[in-house]
Design a protein around this motif. Structure first.
Motif, short mmCIF file in Angstrom:
data_model
loop_
_atom_site.label_atom_id
_atom_site.label_comp_id
_atom_site.label_asym_id
_atom_site.label_seq_id
_atom_site.Cartn_x
_atom_site.Cartn_y
_atom_site.Cartn_z
N ARG A 145 0.85 -1.19 0.00
CA ARG A 145 0.00 0.00 0.00
C ARG A 145 0.89 1.24 0.00
N VAL A 146 0.65 2.09 -0.97
CA VAL A 146 1.41 3.32 -1.06
C VAL A 146 0.40 4.46 -1.18
N THR A 147 0.52 5.46 -0.35
CA THR A 147 -0.40 6.58 -0.47
C THR A 147 0.24 7.65 -1.34
N ARG A 154 -0.19 13.84 -8.44
CA ARG A 154 -0.08 12.40 -8.61
C ARG A 154 0.87 12.06 -9.76
N SER A 155 0.90 12.97 -10.73
CA SER A 155 1.60 12.66 -11.98
C SER A 155 3.03 12.18 -11.79
N PRO A 156 3.85 12.91 -11.02
CA PRO A 156 5.24 12.44 -10.94
C PRO A 156 5.36 11.03 -10.39
N TYR A 157 4.49 10.70 -9.41
CA TYR A 157 4.58 9.36 -8.80
C TYR A 157 4.17 8.27 -9.80
N LEU A 158 3.07 8.57 -10.53
CA LEU A 158 2.64 7.59 -11.52
C LEU A 158 3.75 7.37 -12.54
N SER A 159 4.37 8.50 -12.92
CA SER A 159 5.48 8.42 -13.87
C SER A 159 6.63 7.61 -13.28
N LEU A 171 -3.17 4.19 -2.57
CA LEU A 171 -4.29 4.74 -1.81
C LEU A 171 -4.18 6.26 -1.92
N PRO A 172 -5.34 6.93 -1.77
CA PRO A 172 -5.26 8.38 -1.83
C PRO A 172 -4.54 8.94 -0.60
N LEU A 181 1.94 6.95 9.09
CA LEU A 181 2.46 6.90 10.44
C LEU A 181 1.81 5.79 11.26
N HIS A 182 0.52 5.53 10.98
CA HIS A 182 -0.17 4.42 11.65
C HIS A 182 0.23 3.08 11.03
N ARG A 183 1.17 3.20 10.11
CA ARG A 183 1.65 2.03 9.36
C ARG A 183 0.52 1.37 8.59
N GLY A 184 -0.44 2.23 8.19
CA GLY A 184 -1.51 1.75 7.31
C GLY A 184 -1.04 1.72 5.86
N ALA A 185 0.14 2.23 5.57
CA ALA A 185 0.71 2.17 4.22
C ALA A 185 2.20 1.96 4.35
N ALA A 186 2.79 1.32 3.34
CA ALA A 186 4.22 1.04 3.39
C ALA A 186 5.01 2.25 2.95
N ALA A 187 4.37 3.08 2.10
CA ALA A 187 5.09 4.26 1.62
C ALA A 187 4.10 5.39 1.41
N CYS A 188 4.64 6.60 1.34
CA CYS A 188 3.77 7.73 1.08
C CYS A 188 4.55 8.77 0.30
#
Lengths: 339, 801
Positions: A145-147, A154-159, A171-172, A181-188
């Motif tokens: 999961r990456v937010t 969003r564009s640079p990340y999708l790229s 995830l949004p 921070l709640h470790r609900g995602a591996a990256a952001c």
């Protein structure tokens, strides 16, 4: 919860609008000072330090300009303010500005301030705890999961993901890093000058993180620039020029007087009661200046958007379907404003 | 300082004060240390208790809120027509749970159509509850309260935030509601955190104590410095610190606090760098951390305050002690001072000086009593002393008088015979005590005879002086009568020896100098023989047959000796006080020394010699106490130039032989044999010798038979001069004056019965002797017979025989 805040801000916007109407360019043409309004793309912070210093040190005033700076934020729609001519100039990221043209707001770029991207992707080195698999390479994010920010952020990340062939579960991501921070995602997604430092201030140590600097990994989109409507440029090129020159002087001043600049920034922070602190603003100022003023080994020119960067950006946006036909560089970029 | 030296009381008080001060200091130090430890323990206990109770309080409220929202969520999940009843649920929940400020039920967006979304909100406004329904809650879906539970799919406490509506710090508990495994809605409840602030403010943390509340991200939810709240985290604060070590330390503290375990640590506060204790504990439901900071200064202040009180009490005690010590000291020294004053006055003779009253029987009391006794004893002693002294003074005065009298006995006027150029005499008597036993005496018995004597009574002091007076007076008076030293000594001895119970005696020398002839007739009664100086010969001791001391043995006899003094001869008489004078080392002055002095001063006047000897003795004594009377008498004999010699050379020359006879007929054989012996020595013819013998015998018998008016013994001195030309004999007696040369010529033809007594004898003398003369000197008859040597041979030869 937010109703009150939003409505109050609207009152402020209305007031700004009214004041703008009273001191409008009509009078400025024959008067000595030209009243104009700049809207920022986010809350007051060091990201906009150059504008504050230009105002604070009287560069605008010296240029015969009476400048009002409006803050941005989640509750402020800069595009609307520009469309409704309630603001004359705006600070915006290059992709955002290009996308605005699609919506019928023909902005022109007067000065490209941030030439080096600040987009980063940070991942927990061990997203599933100390025994879990490590994230060290972009490919390690596959399936995790990456937010990621929405819309034009969003564009640079999708790229980036596409470029590295990574398929994370996206995830949004909105205004906070709380899910990460709640470790609900591996990256952001984070901006180097802002959220990355926020993570550190939330007790996360750099050793816990794997950081991907997008600008070093093939995605370097120019960011903040100073824009006005195309007709503003056509009708009041002199005002635009004066404004741009004073703004660039403000940035130079900020670069050379960081402590004083920081004091001014903190003044805005305190007036707005924003939940941030001085060390964070200091970090932000340092980082944003790094991405505005080129180091010796960096190729860009202060305040100038190169054709190459313009082309790369338009191509990326076009590819992602965020714009249809990119404008011609000459139509969009008015670097002569700085001359 | 002078007071310190002068006042025993002050010294005593000071000593006590210093001692007590040291003890007080030790006690204060000890109490400071133990109090500090105690306070540290107390601070830890208090900090721990306070964090625990505060956390419990927060947890109970948040737990209640959690339970309420969960129940509401559960209820909402069960409602068949949930959406329609959502507002009712919100209303009733808010009504029943006053802790909740607001509540929201947000339906999860279904599918792509956001229009299907709904959000129901309710919030407390004053006493009422306001409700609201929102159809396009897109923005809100982006907020943590929805976003987090939606994606985490579990209930979650959001980070605290400022709510503009209530202008208060709020926190939201958000519970996701799932239906058929799908996210259906999120139910939230808001609680205000203002009460936490109040509660933390009210914690009894003491001066400088702080309570802080951190979010699970280390953000300050509550902090005494309000500006930090919601703006800063522990880590951002650390970043703003100047010192790297302080930064690291605070980051480390932040991490430890957020670990979730309760704990305590000692650290330096980041901004004022003051040491403090930090106690922290995590609120289990929200993961927040409550920290209580108690500065060490608090402990120091408390310790200091207690110590100050202790010190003050100690000081007051010490002051009282000091006063008591001063009082005690004064109570001791006041009588002492009075005693000292009394002693001073006593020393000046004031025996009525008041003494302090005896109030106690302590040492001072004893001293006082002793002092009183001493005063009484002293008074008595002084009175006795006064009496004794008076008596002594009387004795001394009497002794002084006695001394005067004694000294008055001996002639003291010098020069004694200022009109006489043939006599130079000086004498000196220095008694060893007030009165002495020595004496000297001199007197002119007649115009041509000088009497000199010196004596030393055995013993000293008053008895000796008495005997001396007696001896001296007696000797002089006897001499005046008998005019013969040996006989005079015999008489005085008999007089003194009679009833001499005190067994005292006198050694003495007695001499009679014929000033016309220079003949010295003398006798010695156990006394140091005098020195004879001058006249062209060396100083010598005038030898005399020794006799016993006067008064020692009755009936002692003394022999007279005769010596003719030459012109300028000097006699020095002295007592053993001179020769036996001792220096501090008990060394005697000695006869040899005396002789030596005399020899160097043969030519000087008598006075100079006496004084020289006295001076030498004094020098020798060198300050040593004089042990015996010192008596000196010097007399220089000079021939009077105007004097006509009676017997030519014989007058000046000393006699060739001297014989002293007693006025007894038994003495005649001595005379005869002496004359024979002398005649033979002179080479006189036997006829002339027989004539001389007869003539002398005739005359001596005449003296013995008719010369004296008493039966006492008298000395008859016979002196002989002889040279180649002439022989001359003098017969001297102290009998009745009788000039034989004045008798008429004897009628040898007349009948015997008509002839005058002695007439024939005188006639015979005239016939046989070449010279026959008489003179009376000093009550003495002196008859001179002379014979021409050649004539004597012829005349003597033609003698009557």
């Amino acid at each position: 919860m937010f109703w009150g805040a939003v409505s109050r801000r609207w009152v402020l916007v209305v007031w700004v609008f009214l004041s703008a109407a009273v001191f409008n360019p009509a009078g400025a043409a024959e008067g000595k000072t030209d009243a104009l309004t700049l809207v920022l793309q986010w809350n007051h912070q060091s990201q906009f330090a150059g504008y504050y210093m230009a105002l604070e040190k009287g560069f605008y005033k010296d240029a015969g300009l009476d400048v009002t700076i409006l803050r941005g934020g989640s509750d402020v729609r800069a595009d609307r303010l520009m469309a409704q001519r309630r603001a004359d100039f705006c600070s915006a990221m290059l992709p955002t500005a290009l996308e605005m043209r699609k919506t019928g707001l023909p902005l022109v770029l007067l000065a490209q301030l941030v030439n080096r991207s600040n987009f980063q992707l940070v991942a927990w080195k061990r997203p599933e705890g100390s025994d879990g698999p490590a994230v060290l390479e972009p490919s390690d994010l596959d399936g995790l999961r990456v937010t990621v920010w929405e819309k034009n952020f969003r564009s640079p990340y999708l790229s980036f993901f596409r470029g590295w062939g990574v398929r994370p579960a996206i995830l949004p991501q909105y205004y906070t890093l709380s899910l990460f921070l709640h470790r609900g995602a591996a990256a952001c997604s984070v901006m180097r000058y802002n959220e990355y430092h926020t993570l550190l201030q939330n007790g996360v140590s750099p050793e816990e993180l794997t950081v991907f600097n997008l600008w070093e990994m093939g995605v370097n989109l120019p960011e903040d620039g100073l824009y006005c409507r195309a007709d503003t440029w056509q009708q009041r090129p002199d005002v635009c020029r004066r404004f741009v020159r004073a703004t660039l002087a403000g940035w130079r001043y900020a670069r050379d007087h960081r402590k004083e600049t920081l004091d001014v920034v903190m003044g805005y922070i305190h007036r707005e009661k924003l939940p941030t602190n001085r060390p964070h603003m200091a970090w932000m100022l340092d980082e944003i200046l790094k991405s505005i003023f080129p180091a010796k080994d960096e190729a860009w020119t202060f305040g100038v958007l190169s054709r190459q960067s313009f082309r790369a950006t338009t191509q990326l946006l076009q590819h992602q379907g965020r714009i249809d036909t990119p404008p011609a560089y000459e139509d969009f970029v008015k670097m002569e404003a700085a001359q | 300082m002078s007071l310190l030296k002068r006042s025993l009381a002050v010294r005593l008080a000071l000593l006590i004060a210093v001692g007590a001060g040291l003890v007080l200091l030790a006690v204060l130090s000890f109490s400071h240390i133990s109090l500090s430890r105690l306070f540290v323990r107390q601070v830890h206990q208090r900090g721990d208790a306070l964090t625990r109770s505060a956390v419990n309080l927060i947890e109970s409220r948040m737990g209640r809120a959690e339970a309420t929202i969960r129940e509401a969520a559960a209820a909402f999940a069960l409602l068949s027509e949930g959406r329609n009843r959502a507002q009712e649920l919100i209303c009733s929940t808010l009504e029943n749970h006053t802790d909740l400020c607001g509540m929201t039920i947000a339906m999860a967006p279904v599918g792509a159509s956001p229009s299907d979304s709904r959000m129901y909100s309710g919030w407390r406004k004053d006493a009422d509850i306001s409700l609201k329904q929102d159809h396009l809650p897109e923005n809100n879906y982006q907020q943590d309260w929805f976003y987090l539970p939606y994606y985490l799919q579990r209930p979650v406490w959001t980070e605290p935030y400022y709510d503009d509506k209530t202008d208060a710090l709020m926190v939201t508990y958000a519970v996701p509601v799932l239906r058929h495994g799908q996210m259906w809605a999120v139910v939230t409840g808001d609680i205000s955190l203002e009460w936490i602030r109040h509660m933390l403010n009210d914690l009894p943390l003491g001066p400088g104590g702080q309570a802080i509340l951190l979010s699970r991200r280390g953000r300050y939810i509550s902090h005494p410095v309000r500006d930090l709240e919601m703006r800063e985290t522990v880590f951002s604060l650390a970043e703003s610190l100047a010192k790297p070590e302080a930064r690291t330390s605070l980051v480390d503290i932040g991490h430890r606090m957020l670990e979730g375990q309760p704990g305590q640590l000692s650290y330096r506060r980041p901004f004022d760098d003051q040491p403090a204790f930090l106690h922290y504990r995590t609120v289990p439901s929200s993961g927040w951390v409550l920290g209580v900071v108690i500065p060490e200064q608090q402990i120091h202040t408390s310790t200091l305050r207690l110590n100050r009180i202790n010190g003050l009490v100690g000081l007051v005690g010490m002051s009282l002690l000091l006063l008591a010590a001063l009082g005690l000291g004064w109570s001791v020294t006041r009588p002492l001072k009075k005693l000292a004053k009394a002693a001073d006055r006593l020393a000046q003779g004031d025996f009525d000086a008041p003494l302090p009253a005896i109030r106690s029987h302590d040492e001072v009391g004893c001293l006082n009593a002793s002092f009183r006794r001493m005063r009484v004893d002293l008074q008595r002693y002084i009175s006795e002393l006064t009496t004794t002294t008076a008596a002594k003074e009387k004795i001394a005065s009497e002794l002084a008088i006695a001394r005067d009298i004694q000294l008055g006995i001996v002639p003291k006027l010098f020069p004694p015979f200022p009109n006489r150029s043939d006599l130079d005499l000086h004498a000196m008597l220095i008694p060893a005590r007030e009165v002495g036993g020595d004496f000297y005496d001199f007197a002119l018995l007649d115009e041509n005879h000088l009497y000199i004597a010196i004596g030393d009574v055995s013993g000293k002091g008053v008895p000796a002086s008495l005997l001396m007076a007696v001896g001296k007076t007696l000797l002089k008076s006897v001499m005046q009568t008998v005019r013969d030293p040996a006989r005079a000594l015999c008489q005085v001895n008999d007089e003194l020896a009679e009833d001499n119970d005190s067994c005292m005696f006198i050694t003495g020398f007695c001499g009679m100098l014929n000033l016309r002839t220079g003949d010295l007739l003398y006798a010695n009664a156990g006394h140091n023989p005098p020195l004879l100086l001058g006249g062209g010969h060396d100083a010598q001791i005038l030898e005399a047959p020794p006799g016993p001391a006067l008064g020692a043995l009755p009936g002692s006899c003394y022999a007279s000796c005769s010596r003719r003094l030459a012109n300028d001869d000097m006699l020095l008489l002295y007592t053993d006080g001179v020769t036996e004078a001792m220096d501090p080392d008990q060394k005697l002055f000695g006869e040899a020394r005396l002789l030596q002095i005399a020899r160097t001063r043969e030519e000087v006047a008598a006075r100079s010699l006496v004084e020289a000897v006295e001076h030498a003795v004094r020098l020798h004594a060198a300050g040593a106490e004089q042990s015996d009377d010192i008596t000196l008498l010097a007399v220089r004999y000079r021939i009077d130039p105007g004097q006509v010699l009676v017997a030519g050379k014989g007058d000046t020359d000393p006699p060739c032989a001297v014989l002293t006879l007693l006025n007894r007929l038994q003495e005649l054989p001595r005379l005869t044999s002496w004359v024979e012996k002398q005649a033979q020595a002179c080479g006189l013819s036997s006829r002339a010798a027989m004539n001389l013998n007869l003539a002398l015998e005739e005359w001596v018998v005449n003296i013995i038979s008719y010369g004296y008016g008493d039966d006492h013994e008298h000395a008859i001195n016979v002196r002989l001069w002889a040279d180649s030309q002439k022989l001359q004999i003098e017969v001297e007696d102290d009998g009745l004056p009788f000039d034989p040369t004045a008798q008429g010529a004897v009628d040898t033809d007349a009948a015997l019965e008509h002839r005058q007594i002695g007439g024939l004898g005188i006639h015979f003398i005239r016939k046989t002797m070449n010279g026959f003369s008489y003179r009376r000197e000093n009550d003495r008859n002196i008859v001179t017979l002379s014979l021409q040597m050649h004539e004597s041979r012829s005349k003597g030869d033609e003698g009557p025989c």
